[in-house]
Design an enzyme around this catalytic site. Structure first.
Site, PDB file in Angstrom:
ATOM      1  CD  GLU A 278     -17.247  11.881 -12.479  1.00  0.00           C
ATOM      2  OE1 GLU A 278     -16.914  12.282 -13.841  1.00  0.00           O
ATOM      3  OE2 GLU A 278     -18.513  11.499 -11.969  1.00  0.00           O
ATOM      4  CD  GLU A 281     -11.590  15.486 -11.748  1.00  0.00           C
ATOM      5  OE1 GLU A 281     -11.928  14.551 -12.339  1.00  0.00           O
ATOM      6  OE2 GLU A 281     -11.591  16.747 -12.114  1.00  0.00           O
ATOM      7  CB  CYS A 298     -20.427  10.503 -18.041  1.00  0.00           C
ATOM      8  SG  CYS A 298     -19.948  10.355 -16.548  1.00  0.00           S
ATOM      9  CB  SER A 318     -15.255  15.158 -13.470  1.00  0.00           C
ATOM     10  OG  SER A 318     -14.352  14.377 -13.655  1.00  0.00           O
ATOM     11  CE  LYS A 357     -21.531   9.080 -24.054  1.00  0.00           C
ATOM     12  NZ  LYS A 357     -20.805   9.465 -23.245  1.00  0.00           N
ATOM     13  CD  GLU A 360     -18.127  11.641 -25.179  1.00  0.00           C
ATOM     14  OE1 GLU A 360     -18.605  10.812 -25.601  1.00  0.00           O
ATOM     15  OE2 GLU A 360     -17.851  12.239 -24.063  1.00  0.00           O
ATOM     16  CD  GLU A 365     -11.586  18.651 -27.078  1.00  0.00           C
ATOM     17  OE1 GLU A 365     -11.149  18.693 -28.312  1.00  0.00           O
ATOM     18  OE2 GLU A 365     -12.636  18.656 -26.629  1.00  0.00           O
ATOM     19  CB  CYS A 502     -27.676   6.871 -20.789  1.00  0.00           C
ATOM     20  SG  CYS A 502     -26.353   7.813 -19.816  1.00  0.00           S
TER      21      CYS A 502
END
Ligand code: SF4
Ligand code: SF4
Ligand code: SF4
Ligand code: FES
Lengths: 577, 163
Positions: A278, A281, A298, A318, A357, A360, A365, A502
């Site tokens: 990241e 990037e 994230c 990102s 999560k 996710e 993908e 988190c």
């Protein structure tokens, strides 16, 4: 300050507060149920009734403002009887199966029944039977346990501005649910789980995946690897009655080994890898006139929110996968090769402070060929349950280190778990790469703390890097609207779906409304992470020897072709309904 | 899935234009949801998902909240009214004279429940409180037509007139 009398004694209390807050500030307890500080102050449940001299009826303390000369009684027979009657009415239609309830021993309703001395429920009310909605990979809703306090509704609507659950129907048929009785999974719910941590009872819970983990552990053909997110160590102790903010990293690693995982790794290593990708990037987009601001990706609740509500910002995200997903991809390639294990036989389990999560991990993908990067996600709460099921004496267990070859992580990886942490970790690396110099003071305190939106300008060589951090999706919405309208502009933006980041994620230990009146969980749990950071040998991701080795032996350099193949992803607009 | 899904939505672009005008009219009014929904129901006859979505997106009110309001107030309907709207009186006088059985018979014959509309859009069925025709009890109405002193065996004949 105003002068009031509570139970015959004189007090001077802060102006503009409620009777509930005023009483609490002088150590007098008033029971509550629907009240959740700053989130749900609607006076619905009438558990907090008090006598106010001169008022005709009993008043709800949670919404009644204090005024000069006011006289309040919190403990009269009339008050006690009225509260108890209200509670018994709620209990008379409640599915009172505490023994098999996810919130047994951590339930505000149960605690009230205990505190108010309910020994018998005189009336047996007729109950509606509700189907349990468990289609979502993250969230289970069980209206049989719901007491209609609306703490979840306010959280989803006002804090997160997602607003997919609300009260519907009327009278006896009132229930909480989605439009047109859809399952949560068919709505723009982002799976953040903030409704779960707001709920006083067992009506909302995560979709449990514990049994799948036990099954994998029992399968001799499987190599079961576990990784733990930074915030888990800041919360897990609370499941074992340890003080809030106690870091339990070593005990957790040992417990996971005793449970029987073949390897115990730290997602912080994945976080360091995320920073490398990241950070690269960010540097590239700044230097080559790419799409700015770069926005962190994230937080899967935030990513889904963006896909539903801000599709025009998807190119700003990102492309780096989140830390545990990156780590999963590394485990099924680099690690599998090194250990000579067929990746098909590797089961990657992630322990996360997060319910999103779970969603996710299922995104198609986030895979390589037909293997998902991460197979199973458990919340911090579920890990607590597994440790109990395994009969481990967590409080007294010795510390153990994480396993090699990924035994080393940095302070940068640890602070990922708090709001501002991803930004700070990235700045530590970006600043050194951009200036080519080692920077002594790597504390970027402007982006720390619990303000909803934090803005900072950071000198990096000749560049003034403009950064903003938002946590909680309501704050994210505000910030993005300001950027969209051109009122604010930044190079780099960090967004986390959960207020506090988190550490107060939807998968973290649940604390009662009463505790949350006195303690700012966000700040207390974050302390555990910043203390681990300051005590780390290495505090910058790019200095982590494990990361260096990973690039030398496998990925070559950040942003390489191979890195893009395995460590990056893409996003797509999602319809709302 | 909820039972309203089985009705095919037949909204026209003209109706949508009209609804958008209504929403625009209330643009700066606080608490305009209920009047908007009233006018929406006037336009479409009922408030299915498609209509609530138009309101949600254009008035910027969450769909779950709109659905909550629609299901709270009895005057809003999630299902269309049939070409023939049948109402059976369940007021005390009608009820003691057996209107419950009449209602059951109609349900059976049309295969729909109270508050529903037949799939071909022809009949919808409601149970009402006393309509003030106790002298004729038990009573049912089909649109504006009143049928009194009913017996279960009359139901077939009455409905067949409209089929
Ligand atoms: S929600 Fe609370 S009171 Fe209800 S069954 Fe669960 S533990 Fe018991
Ligand atoms: S998980 Fe988050 S988005 Fe989904 S219903 Fe709960 S609070 Fe709302
Ligand atoms: S689900 Fe929980 S938080 Fe929501 S209204 Fe019911 S009891 Fe309250
Ligand atoms: S009414 Fe005060 S806590 Fe519910």
């Amino acid at each position: 300050m105003v002068n009031i009398k509570i139970n015959g004694k004189d007090y001077s209390v802060a102006e503009g507060t409620t009777v509930l807050e005023a009483a609490r500030s002088v150590g007098i307890d008033i029971p509550t149920l629907c009240y959740l500080k700053g989130v749900n102050e609607i006076g619905a449940c009438r558990m907090c009734l008090v006598e106010v001299k001169g008022a005709r009826a009993l008043q709800a303390a949670c919404v009644y403002p204090v005024s000069e000369g006011m006289e309040v009684m919190t403990n009269t027979p009339a008050v006690r009887n009225a509260r108890k009657l209200n509670l018994e009415l709620i209990l008379s239609t409640h599915d009172r199966k505490c023994l098999t309830c996810v919130r047994n021993r951590n339930c505000e309703l149960q605690a009230l029944a205990d505190n108010l001395g309910v020994t018998d429920i005189a009336y047996e009310g007729i109950r509606n039977e509700y189907d349990i909605d468990e289609i979502s990979p993250s969230i289970v809703r069980d209206n049989n346990k719901c007491i209609l306090c609306k703490r979840c509704v306010s959280t989803c609507k006002n804090v997160q501005t997602v607003a997919v659950i609300d009260a519907k129907n009327r009278g006896f048929n009132t229930e909480i649910g989605c439009a047109f009785d859809m399952p949560l999974a068919e709505t723009p719910c982002v799976n953040c789980g903030q409704c779960i941590t707001a709920c006083p009872v067992g009506a909302l819970r995560e979709k449990s995946d514990i049994d799948r983990v036990w099954a994998a552990l029992a399968d001799p053909d499987k190599h079961v690897v576990v990784q733990t997110a930074p915030a888990v160590r800041a919360g897990l102790g609370e499941e074992f009655d340890m003080p809030i903010g106690t870091p339990v990293t070593g005990k957790m690693a040992n417990a996971l080994k005793q449970i029987g995982f073949d390897k115990v790794f730290d997602t912080d290593t994945g976080a360091d890898l995320t920073i490398m990708e990241e950070g690269t990037e960010v540097i590239e987009r700044i230097q080559n006139g790419g799409k700015l601001p770069v926005i962190t990706s994230c937080s899967p609740g935030w990513v889904k929110f963006c896909e539903h509500n801000f599709p025009d910002f998807l190119d700003n995200l990102s492309s780096a996968k989140s830390p545990h997903e990156m780590f999963g991809a590394v485990l099924k390639t680099y690690y599998a090769q090194k250990q000579g294990i067929d990746p098909k036989n590797i089961v990657v389990v992630s322990i996360m402070p997060c319910t999103a999560k779970k969603f996710e991990a299922q995104r198609p993908e986030l895979s390589n060929g037909d293997l998902q990067d991460v197979d199973i996600v458990l919340t911090t709460r579920e890990l607590g349950r597994m440790i109990k099921q395994a009969g481990i004496d967590f409080k007294n267990i010795e510390d153990a280190p994480f396993d090699n070859p990924f035994g080393e992580a940095t302070g940068a990886g640890v602070i990922f778990g708090a709001t501002g942490g991803v930004m700070e970790a990235a700045l530590r690396t970006v600043a050194e790469v951009l200036t080519g110099k080692s920077i002594e003071n790597c504390d970027y305190t402007d982006v720390r703390g619990t303000d909803g939106i934090k803005r900072a300008e950071i000198k990096v060589g000749d560049l003034t890097l403009k950064a903003a951090v938002a946590h909680g999706l309501g704050n994210a919405r505000k910030l993005l609207e300001a950027i969209r309208e051109g009122k604010e502009n930044y190079h780099f933006v960090e967004i986390m779906a959960c207020p506090g980041g988190c550490v107060t994620g939807g998968g973290q230990p649940i604390r009662s409304a009463k505790e949350r009146m006195d303690i700012d969980l966000k700040a207390e749990r974050a302390k555990a992470l910043y203390s681990e950071d300051i005590n780390s040998q290495i505090r910058k991701s790019h200095e982590n020897p494990v990361i260096k080795k990973l690039y030398d032996e496998f990925f070559e350099k950040p942003g390489s072709h191979k890195a893009h193949e395995l460590l990056h992803t893409h996003y797509a607009k999602r319809e709302n309904y | 899935m909820s039972n309203q899904a089985k009705y095919v939505f037949k909204g026209t672009p003209e109706q949508e234009q009209e609804l958008l005008k209504v929403i625009d009219k209330y643009k700066n009014t606080e608490g305009a949801l209920i009047p908007i929904l009233h006018e929406a129901q006037e336009i479409y006859g009922y408030l299915p998902l498609e209509v609530q979505k138009i309101v949600s997106e254009n008035a910027n009110i969450p769909l779950a909240e709109i659905y909550g309001v629609v299901t709270f107030y009895a005057q809003f309907s999630l299902v269309p009214k049939g070409e023939y709207s049948i109402a059976v009186c369940l007021g005390t006088a009608c009820y003691v004279k057996g209107s419950g059985n009449i209602l059951e018979k109609i349900k059976e014959k049309l295969g729909i429940d109270v508050g529903e509309c037949s799939e071909d859009g022809k009949f919808s069925l409601d149970a009402t409180r006393c309509i003030g025709a106790c002298g004729l009890a038990p009573v049912m109405t089909v649109n504006d037509e009143v049928y009194g002193r009913l017996e279960v065996k009359d139901v077939d004949k009455i409905l067949e007139k409209y089929m």
